[in-house]
Every structure is written in C-alpha cells, then in structure tokens.
Design a protein around this motif. Structure first.
Motif, PDB file in Angstrom:
ATOM      1  N   ASP A 178     -28.602 -29.296  12.371  1.00 56.00           N
ATOM      2  CA  ASP A 178     -28.973 -30.436  11.533  1.00 56.00           C
ATOM      3  C   ASP A 178     -27.866 -30.635  10.495  1.00 56.00           C
ATOM      4  O   ASP A 178     -26.790 -30.037  10.602  1.00 56.00           O
ATOM      5  N   LEU A 197     -27.468 -29.662   7.419  1.00 60.94           N
ATOM      6  CA  LEU A 197     -27.068 -28.499   6.620  1.00 60.94           C
ATOM      7  C   LEU A 197     -26.176 -27.558   7.430  1.00 60.94           C
ATOM      8  O   LEU A 197     -25.124 -27.126   6.957  1.00 60.94           O
ATOM      9  N   GLU A 210     -22.538 -42.631   6.658  1.00 65.49           N
ATOM     10  CA  GLU A 210     -23.610 -42.124   7.499  1.00 65.49           C
ATOM     11  C   GLU A 210     -23.335 -42.462   8.942  1.00 65.49           C
ATOM     12  O   GLU A 210     -22.545 -43.352   9.238  1.00 65.49           O
ATOM     13  N   ASP A 261     -26.434 -42.811  14.452  1.00 72.36           N
ATOM     14  CA  ASP A 261     -27.496 -42.196  15.265  1.00 72.36           C
ATOM     15  C   ASP A 261     -28.509 -41.420  14.441  1.00 72.36           C
ATOM     16  O   ASP A 261     -29.584 -41.090  14.922  1.00 72.36           O
ATOM     17  N   SER A 262     -28.191 -41.099  13.188  1.00 69.54           N
ATOM     18  CA  SER A 262     -29.226 -40.433  12.386  1.00 69.54           C
ATOM     19  C   SER A 262     -29.329 -40.954  10.960  1.00 69.54           C
ATOM     20  O   SER A 262     -30.353 -40.759  10.306  1.00 69.54           O
ATOM     21  N   ASN A 263     -28.295 -41.630  10.471  1.00 71.44           N
ATOM     22  CA  ASN A 263     -28.373 -42.337   9.180  1.00 71.44           C
ATOM     23  C   ASN A 263     -28.834 -41.494   7.996  1.00 71.44           C
ATOM     24  O   ASN A 263     -29.511 -42.006   7.109  1.00 71.44           O
ATOM     25  N   THR A 264     -28.505 -40.218   7.962  1.00 72.17           N
ATOM     26  CA  THR A 264     -29.003 -39.438   6.819  1.00 72.17           C
ATOM     27  C   THR A 264     -28.083 -39.542   5.605  1.00 72.17           C
ATOM     28  O   THR A 264     -28.534 -39.351   4.484  1.00 72.17           O
ATOM     29  N   ALA A 265     -26.795 -39.803   5.807  1.00 73.03           N
ATOM     30  CA  ALA A 265     -25.818 -39.875   4.712  1.00 73.03           C
ATOM     31  C   ALA A 265     -25.726 -38.566   3.941  1.00 73.03           C
ATOM     32  O   ALA A 265     -25.466 -38.560   2.748  1.00 73.03           O
ATOM     33  N   GLN A 266     -25.971 -37.449   4.617  1.00 69.86           N
ATOM     34  CA  GLN A 266     -26.022 -36.165   3.905  1.00 69.86           C
ATOM     35  C   GLN A 266     -24.779 -35.308   4.052  1.00 69.86           C
ATOM     36  O   GLN A 266     -24.477 -34.495   3.169  1.00 69.86           O
ATOM     37  N   PRO A 293     -21.896 -35.377   0.987  1.00 68.80           N
ATOM     38  CA  PRO A 293     -22.250 -34.644  -0.233  1.00 68.80           C
ATOM     39  C   PRO A 293     -22.559 -33.168   0.003  1.00 68.80           C
ATOM     40  O   PRO A 293     -22.281 -32.341  -0.864  1.00 68.80           O
ATOM     41  N   GLU A 294     -23.095 -32.833   1.165  1.00 59.30           N
ATOM     42  CA  GLU A 294     -23.364 -31.412   1.438  1.00 59.30           C
ATOM     43  C   GLU A 294     -22.071 -30.609   1.550  1.00 59.30           C
ATOM     44  O   GLU A 294     -21.963 -29.505   1.020  1.00 59.30           O
ATOM     45  N   VAL A 295     -21.078 -31.188   2.239  1.00 59.61           N
ATOM     46  CA  VAL A 295     -19.785 -30.500   2.369  1.00 59.61           C
ATOM     47  C   VAL A 295     -19.162 -30.324   0.981  1.00 59.61           C
ATOM     48  O   VAL A 295     -18.661 -29.253   0.633  1.00 59.61           O
ATOM     49  N   VAL A 306     -18.127 -38.764  -4.227  1.00 65.07           N
ATOM     50  CA  VAL A 306     -18.755 -40.064  -4.473  1.00 65.07           C
ATOM     51  C   VAL A 306     -19.258 -40.562  -3.132  1.00 65.07           C
ATOM     52  O   VAL A 306     -18.499 -40.634  -2.167  1.00 65.07           O
ATOM     53  N   SER A 307     -20.543 -40.880  -3.075  1.00 66.36           N
ATOM     54  CA  SER A 307     -21.147 -41.360  -1.828  1.00 66.36           C
ATOM     55  C   SER A 307     -21.046 -42.871  -1.721  1.00 66.36           C
ATOM     56  O   SER A 307     -21.145 -43.577  -2.730  1.00 66.36           O
TER      57      SER A 307
END
Lengths: 334, 263
Positions: free
Chosen positions: B93, B95, B120, B123-128, B131-133, B142-143
């Motif tokens: 996922d 993370l 993002e 196929d999953s559009n989480t935009a995570q 920022p997680e990296v 900056v997102s």
C-alpha cells in the motif's frame, strides 16, 4: 496483536480566519457516532496561532477532550512543523483512530503522520462504519474513477486513519453547554523546523464556473417572465454551488450570455443534477442535457419536460422560486 | 542540481469499465501508461535542469514491465533510470511503497536537492506517497503544486488551497508533488526516443536496499481492502407535485431533494 492501549477517536481540527472549519464539525459528528459504537472518547487536536479560544467550539460539536498546540510558528500550515508536533503527541497518546479532513492541508498532513507513526491512511473517505464483529473502523471510498466503493480496514496497525471529504457528512448541532476538558500541549518548535516560508496568499479569481463542468445546473427558459425572477436562479445556483444555464430565448433576450446557452445551438452538458425552471422540454434544448437527476418546475403540467423529469412540480414560478429558495436556506442552515 | 522523479505505471482507468451487474472491472482495452501527473513531475524536473544544470534521475517501483515508463521518461529527457522490483515488494500500500522508495533514495546516495512526484495516481488517487516519502526522509514537502519557480537560488512553490493560492519558499532538500495544472508535459524528442534504446534500466531488489522485511510488500501494508462493491446511485423518486400552493410545493420538493442529498 494487543491494541488495548490505543484509545480515543481523534479529530484533527482545521481553523481558518479564527473560525473552526465546517468540515471539522462534520468530522466531530462522525467521530461521536463511531465512538458510541466503540466506547471510545472523542478527542480533538487543534494546532495554530491564537486558536485556544476555539477549543470550546470543538467541545460543542462533540469533543470530550481538546489538545491545543499554540505557536506563532504554527500560524500557517507547514508539513514538517505540523508533523513534528502532532506526531509526537499522537505517539504519546496512542489513539485508536484519527480523522483528518480531506482538504489540501489534511491530505498532506495525514500521510506525513502515517510515516511518522507507522500506520495506514485511507484517502477521501465518504462512508464510515464500525465492523460489528471486530470493532474495526471501516473506511469506504470511491475507487476506480468512482465506479466502485472500496471498504478499507487496518486490522494489524494502530491508529486507524482516514481523510474524510468535506460536505460528505451532516454538520451536527453545536451544543454550547457541552462540557469537556482543554489540555494545552507545549510546543517546542524553532524556526529551523519549518520546511516552508509563506510568501503571499493570492486570492482565487472569481470563478466563472463553466456549465460544461458544473455538477449542478440551474437552468431556466421562457416560463420565467422577468429579469427579477431570473436573478433568483442565480441566487439558487449560488446556494447550491451550481451554475446557471439557459434556453435559447433567454440568451436572445440578453439575460444570460451565449456561453450559458444549453441545447442544439448552445452547449451540451452532463451535470449530476439539472434544474429546469420554465423550460418546456423542446428537443432543441433537451438534446444538450444528460443529467443523473432532472428536476422540472413548470406551469403547464402537460409540458414534455414533465415526463422526462425525475421530479416534476406544477407551479407558477413567480411564487414558487422565492418559496423554494427559502426552503433551501432553511435546510442548509440546519 | 541533483533531481529525482518518482513515477508509477498505472492502468489507464479512463479506458476501464465496470460491469454494472457484477461490479467487476473490465480491463479490456485498458493499457498500462505512465501516470499522467508523473509526467508533470518529470516536466518540472526537466525544466529545472535546463535552468540550473545537473541530472534528472527517475525511479519506479513495480513489476519488470514497469520499466516501460522509465524508458518513456528517458525519451522525454531523463538521464538515468532505476527500477525497484522484487516479488517481496508486491501488494504494497502507500506506506510500504513510500518506505521502499525512501530506502531506494538512500541507496542512491540520498543527496537529491529536489524530489518530484505526481500528486496522485489515476488508479488509486490517494496523493499519499509524496508526503510519506518526505516524512520518511525527514525533509519538507509541498503537495499538489500548481506553480514551481527557481528564483535567485530559491525554490518558490505555489499550492492551491480553499479560496486561493499560497506562494511558499521551500527549504531544500524537499519533495514537491505536481498537480496537473503545474505545466504542460513535453512530448518525447526524436533524440530521446533513440536514446531510450541505448539506456540501461538499473535494477534494485530487496537485497540491494536496507529494508526491514516486515515493512515491505503486503506485510508492511497497514491498509487492507476488505471488499469492493458497485456504487449504488442515489435512489431518486419519480415524484410529481401538482395542484398545491407554491409554498407547499416548494417545501415538498426541497424535502424530497434533501433526501437524496441534492440540497
């Protein structure tokens, strides 16, 4: 794994211009509903500068405890600084679940927190529930271009985290007499902890809101007899967050620019919701409309549009429009 | 300047359909493509390189066939490319993906001044992942940037917020995730297309990276999809309101529309 240490459903509050954002109230309302099923307390965290006075607002919406992190360095959202302070608090408090708003800030902060705390995040949640058997929170979100809903759980990790879309859930009634505790958490940030410096804020230009992209269209036709009545369509569109469309005769009268004209000689539109006020439903107009839900209001109950519409109301628009606007306002204020 | 771009190979969801009866995805005719926003990220990196000099490195995590998006990146102008691939990374996922990408970035020297990601994936559009990296590397981000400029040795980034845009000076090193509005990605050049046939895709597997086995792949993924179901469209009624006073008709319509969340 034993997660009995992890308690509380947390809401990360957002404050703008000294006011609690509506979405934060919506999240607190949802947190309360989840907490009733899981038996957790509802706790809120507020970060910013001059935000302490807002703690009572969060209690009024349903928080039992509010943690306040005050610092001039938190005045504007900065991913690094917010993660440092909030992450440390969450590691210490061990929440069972955390709700962030799916705003530009929440969508940046939630994943940063996930990295810091080591947990998962479900993005852009539109439905929330508790699995009866396991007590896990089920975070549901549209996936694959909105064609399916995915139900997401986090059985092996705590906290369980999601970002929740604004305006998805109802704003609960604020109860100013509700009691809760306010805990001030010391902030240890220095300038060096900031990743960004805010240079300026550029206000968005007044949006044109083109009808081709509108999800809600409030359209009118010849059944509207005066410019004063026409202005009410704009009022309604503003209330619903939609755009105004028109049939050809209205544009020829000059009440609406040609860019708002829908139909054979105008534009084709595909909104979620289409209001047709005083539009008869002639093929030249209706061939340009493909809507999920169509609502027609017309004086003539035999007008073709009345057969096409999902909701058909026979009424005189002169009286109906002001009454309907009043009803919409009433519902929105609730 | 050392610039890194993280990209992803995705299924072109715009070509995908859901069977309304079974809720199953029909992938017929849906190709694998370079995620659209990642092209904006690469474009921003290439523009920055034109201004400051340096190198643009592109990485992706995925199965061996994901190398195709790395070669596409080369044809647009990337200097070198790395495929992070291992069965052990499967089922990750956001993370676990970010953890693996961060480990790869450390392996590559962890000396990038700027890391661009697409905002993002389609196929999953989480935009995570961006920022997680950034958080895993302990750097700023900056997102969803809609503007990026390099001015007097400073990175100036614009991000869209509720009622406008914030203009930020960003301390480097940092991650910037690109919104579609950031720029218009270039087309591959003839030179780039020729170069892609000579370019070697470097591979990094789990043993090459300093990763804990329980943090990667399915095992390292906190979120689990319990199930999927077709979206039920809001139940609308076929309602006719006739022969009522305007105020009553208005109230009846408003109530019916509130029920289906139109109001």
């Amino acid at each position: 794994m034993d997660f009995s240490d992890y308690k509380g459903i947390y809401v990360i509050a957002e404050v703008r211009d000294g006011k609690v954002e509506k979405v934060t109230g919506e999240l607190l309302g949802q947190a309360r509903k989840l907490a009733e099923k899981t038996g957790d307390p509802v706790e809120a965290v507020i970060l910013g500068s001059g935000v302490k006075e807002r703690a009572q607002d969060l209690i009024a919406y349903g928080a039992d405890v509010v943690y306040v992190m005050e610092s001039p360095l938190l005045a504007h959202y900065d991913g690094m600084a917010y993660e440092k302070e909030l992450g440390a608090l969450l590691k210490e408090k061990k929440p069972s679940a955390i709700l962030f708003a799916a705003t530009p800030y929440g969508r940046d902060l939630a994943p940063r927190i996930a990295s810091a705390v080591v947990c998962g995040v479900t993005a852009d949640v539109t439905e929330l529930s508790v699995d009866e058997k396991t007590g896990l929170i089920v975070w549901s979100r549209p996936a694959m271009g909105g064609n399916i809903m995915a139900d997401i759980i986090s059985p092996q990790y705590r906290p369980q985290v999601g970002t929740v879309r604004p305006s998805t859930f109802d704003l609960p009634e604020a109860d100013a007499s509700r009691k809760g505790s306010v805990v001030e958490v010391p902030v240890t940030l220095t300038e060096k902890d900031l990743g960004t410096i805010l240079k300026e804020i550029i206000p968005a230009p007044k949006e044109e809101n083109p009808i081709e992209e509108a999800q809600i269209i409030v359209a009118g036709g010849r059944g509207i007899h005066s410019e004063e009545e026409w202005a009410q369509l704009h009022e309604l569109a503003d209330l619903l967050g939609g755009s105004v469309g028109a049939s050809r005769p209205i544009c020829e009268l000059g009440w609406e620019p040609h860019s708002a004209q829908i139909g054979q000689t105008g534009k084709s539109v595909a909104p979620h919701i289409y209001f047709a006020f005083g539009i008869s439903g002639a093929m030249q107009h209706i061939c340009g409309v493909k809507a999920d839900i169509m609502i027609a209001v017309n004086r003539d109950k035999n007008a073709p549009i009345m057969e096409m519409a999902d909701y058909a109301v026979t009424a005189d628009l002169k009286d109906f429009l002001p009454a309907f606007i009043a009803e919409v306002k009433k519902i929105q204020e609730k | 300047m050392k610039i890194l771009v993280c990209v992803k190979q995705v299924v072109d969801t715009s070509k995908m359909e859901v069977d309304p009866n079974t809720g199953r995805l029909n992938r017929n005719g849906a190709n694998s493509i370079l995620n659209p926003c990642d092209k904006n990220a690469l474009e921003a990196a290439l523009q920055l390189k034109q201004q400051t000099g340096g190198t643009v490195t592109v990485i992706t995590m995925g199965p061996p066939q994901a190398g195709a998006v790395l070669l596409e990146s080369v044809s647009m102008g990337a200097d070198d490319v790395y495929l992070i691939t291992d069965r052990a990374f499967g089922g990750a996922d956001t993370l676990a993906t970010s953890y693996t990408l961060a480990a790869a970035i450390r392996k590559l020297g962890n000396d990038f001044d700027l890391i661009f990601c697409g905002q993002e994936s389609i196929d999953s559009n989480t935009a995570q992942v961006g920022p997680e990296v950034a958080a895993m590397l302990g750097i700023a981000d900056v997102s969803a940037a809609v503007g990026f400029q390099w001015q007097d040795g400073k990175a100036i980034v614009t991000r869209q917020v509720g009622e406008g845009c914030e203009v930020l000076e960003l301390h480097l090193p940092a991650v910037v995730t690109a919104a579609p509005a950031l720029n218009t990605p270039r087309y591959p050049s003839v030179q780039g297309i020729l170069r892609k046939y000579e370019t070697e895709i470097h591979q990094l597997t789990a043993v090459d990276l300093d990763v804990e086995p329980e943090r990667i792949g399915l095992k390292g993924s906190p979120t689990q999809v319990r199930g999927i179901r077709p979206v039920v469209p809001p139940k609308k009624e076929n309602l006719k309101i006739e022969d009522q006073a305007p105020a009553e008709a208005a109230a009846a319509l408003a109530e019916a529309l509130a029920k289906v969340n139109v109001i």
